[in-house]
Design an enzyme around this catalytic site. Sequence first.
Site, PDB file in Angstrom:
ATOM      1  N   GLU A 163       0.791  -1.228   0.000  1.00 40.69           N
ATOM      2  CA  GLU A 163       0.000   0.000   0.000  1.00 40.69           C
ATOM      3  C   GLU A 163       0.826   1.281   0.000  1.00 40.69           C
ATOM      4  O   GLU A 163       0.823   2.032   0.993  1.00 40.69           O
ATOM      5  CB  GLU A 163      -0.956   0.008   1.207  1.00 40.69           C
ATOM      6  CG  GLU A 163      -1.823  -1.236   1.310  1.00 40.69           C
ATOM      7  CD  GLU A 163      -2.902  -1.119   2.396  1.00 40.69           C
ATOM      8  OE1 GLU A 163      -2.833  -0.190   3.203  1.00 40.69           O
ATOM      9  OE2 GLU A 163      -3.803  -1.969   2.424  1.00 40.69           O
ATOM     10  N   GLU A 351      -5.032  -8.737   1.090  1.00 39.78           N
ATOM     11  CA  GLU A 351      -5.642  -8.410   2.382  1.00 39.78           C
ATOM     12  C   GLU A 351      -7.122  -8.171   2.193  1.00 39.78           C
ATOM     13  O   GLU A 351      -7.533  -7.511   1.234  1.00 39.78           O
ATOM     14  CB  GLU A 351      -5.066  -7.126   2.998  1.00 39.78           C
ATOM     15  CG  GLU A 351      -3.796  -7.298   3.759  1.00 39.78           C
ATOM     16  CD  GLU A 351      -3.279  -5.981   4.336  1.00 39.78           C
ATOM     17  OE1 GLU A 351      -4.103  -5.163   4.803  1.00 39.78           O
ATOM     18  OE2 GLU A 351      -2.058  -5.781   4.303  1.00 39.78           O
TER      19      GLU A 351
HETATM   20  C1  BGC Z   1      -2.885  -2.505   6.140  1.00 48.34           C
HETATM   21  C2  BGC Z   1      -2.842  -3.258   7.445  1.00 48.34           C
HETATM   22  C3  BGC Z   1      -3.958  -2.774   8.353  1.00 48.34           C
HETATM   23  C4  BGC Z   1      -5.274  -3.065   7.661  1.00 48.34           C
HETATM   24  C5  BGC Z   1      -6.506  -2.668   8.458  1.00 48.34           C
HETATM   25  C6  BGC Z   1      -4.259  -2.293   5.587  1.00 48.34           C
HETATM   26  O1  BGC Z   1      -4.353  -1.004   5.100  1.00 48.34           O
HETATM   27  O2  BGC Z   1      -2.023  -3.074   5.203  1.00 48.34           O
HETATM   28  O3  BGC Z   1      -1.584  -3.088   8.018  1.00 48.34           O
HETATM   29  O4  BGC Z   1      -3.914  -3.327   9.616  1.00 48.34           O
HETATM   30  O5  BGC Z   1      -5.329  -2.364   6.447  1.00 48.34           O
HETATM   31  O6  BGC Z   1      -6.560  -1.307   8.660  1.00 48.34           O
END
Ligand code: BGC
Length: 445
Positions: A163, A351
């Site tokens: 990101e 993610e």
């Molecule tokens: C990030 C994580 C974060 C998750 C939830 C993502 O933007 O890579 O590190 O914990 O979102 O906010």
Amino acid sequence: MERFEKNFIFGLATSSYQIEGAAAEDGRSPSIWDTFSKTPGKVYKGHTGDVACDHYHRYKEDVEILKEIGVNAYRFSISWPRIFPEYGKYNPKGMEFYKKIIDELIRNDIKPTVTLFHWDLPMWAYNMGGWLNRDSVKWFQEYAVKVFEELNNSVKLWTTHNEPFCASVLGHDLGIHAPGHKNTREALIAAHHILLSHGAAVKAFRKFNFKDSKIGIILNLTSCYSVSDAKEDIDATFRYDGLANRWFLDPIFKASYPQDMKEVLIKLAGEFDFIKDGDLQKISIKNDFLGVNYYSRALVKFFQDSKLNYQSVKGNLKKTAMDWEIYPEGLYDIIIRLRKEYTRLPIYVAENGAAFNDVLSEEKQINDVERIDYIKGHLMKIVDLNQQGADIRGYYLWSLMDNFEWTYGYSKRFGIVYVDFKTQERILKDSALWYRKVIKNRTIE
Ligand code: BGC
């Protein structure tokens, strides 16, 4: 019944600063997140990653949990200041930790997926100008080369950055992430150098000729929707999309920054003299895949009193504890768009997940049905997309366990494993048991 094909990767994800702790152990030096979290007022109740989930000492137990859940991949990041506590000074002791985790994962048939940068920039690098100094490209490449050399063929999936939008815009323009600057020009310079450092790391990676190893970058992408059909709202939404998505996708896949955004941003940030001849060719070097992080949609309206004349507003969909709307269709939309406008490279959802206010029962159970629904909704979209040939190769649920949620400290729980931060006890939530079943049957019922 929704089925996943047999090679589909079911993973879990974490990052170094959010889980490791052991902030001053075995030669690790501070990162910008150590400094930021210790600056009063920056992080919820002054929480820090000093101890976090104590994963540095408990990694074996944590790999056993991964095994118990049954994932076939685990995504984690390397802490740059563990490996290079000073500029040019390699710390084998820090690297040993990652070698041990990787051995443990491989022994348990879990594929390590390594991210080189998940925001914990060493303080030494920050003191030399951080991502604002063009030399950061070289520092990152040197770090990457050392990690490639040491971890070598044991890692088959590599990602350079997680990101870049957050490290640049949240960290340098909005000031809500480390290093906490508030300057639009700095954010654009940081973003450019981060993207260049991605290109430099991929270029270095190719020289190793690793067998079957792949490399890519992870972008957080948001599907953006206008609150109305009014032209000013639609234009505002396109600008929002311009900074959140296109500012990163275009250089990587089209070797250019979006012209409409350049015209708007030049007025706020001055000339783009930090973009040198040949930079965009370096940034758009061929990758092997794209990692996509998706959490929520953005609903946007025109707003006079903001720098880019837009504002994201809350819609009336159900929300997570982060106050983020739950909208699996947004994942569908963004992937379809990527396929149409940007790339045919394999995609990994690197993610996706949700924080909710989990309640630990007296029997030590966490009945997190809302999280199960959230995950299920997104996994169903992946099945749907793949049936249409979207070529999504895997899904990394965020997160293995509750951890340091950046500005929110430990107040937001994203894990499918509950962590009692006083005792460091880990308890599988119902979502972990549910995910285990999905993985075992390769089916969502
Ligand atoms: C990030 C994580 C974060 C998750 C939830 C993502 O933007 O890579 O590190 O914990 O979102 O906010």
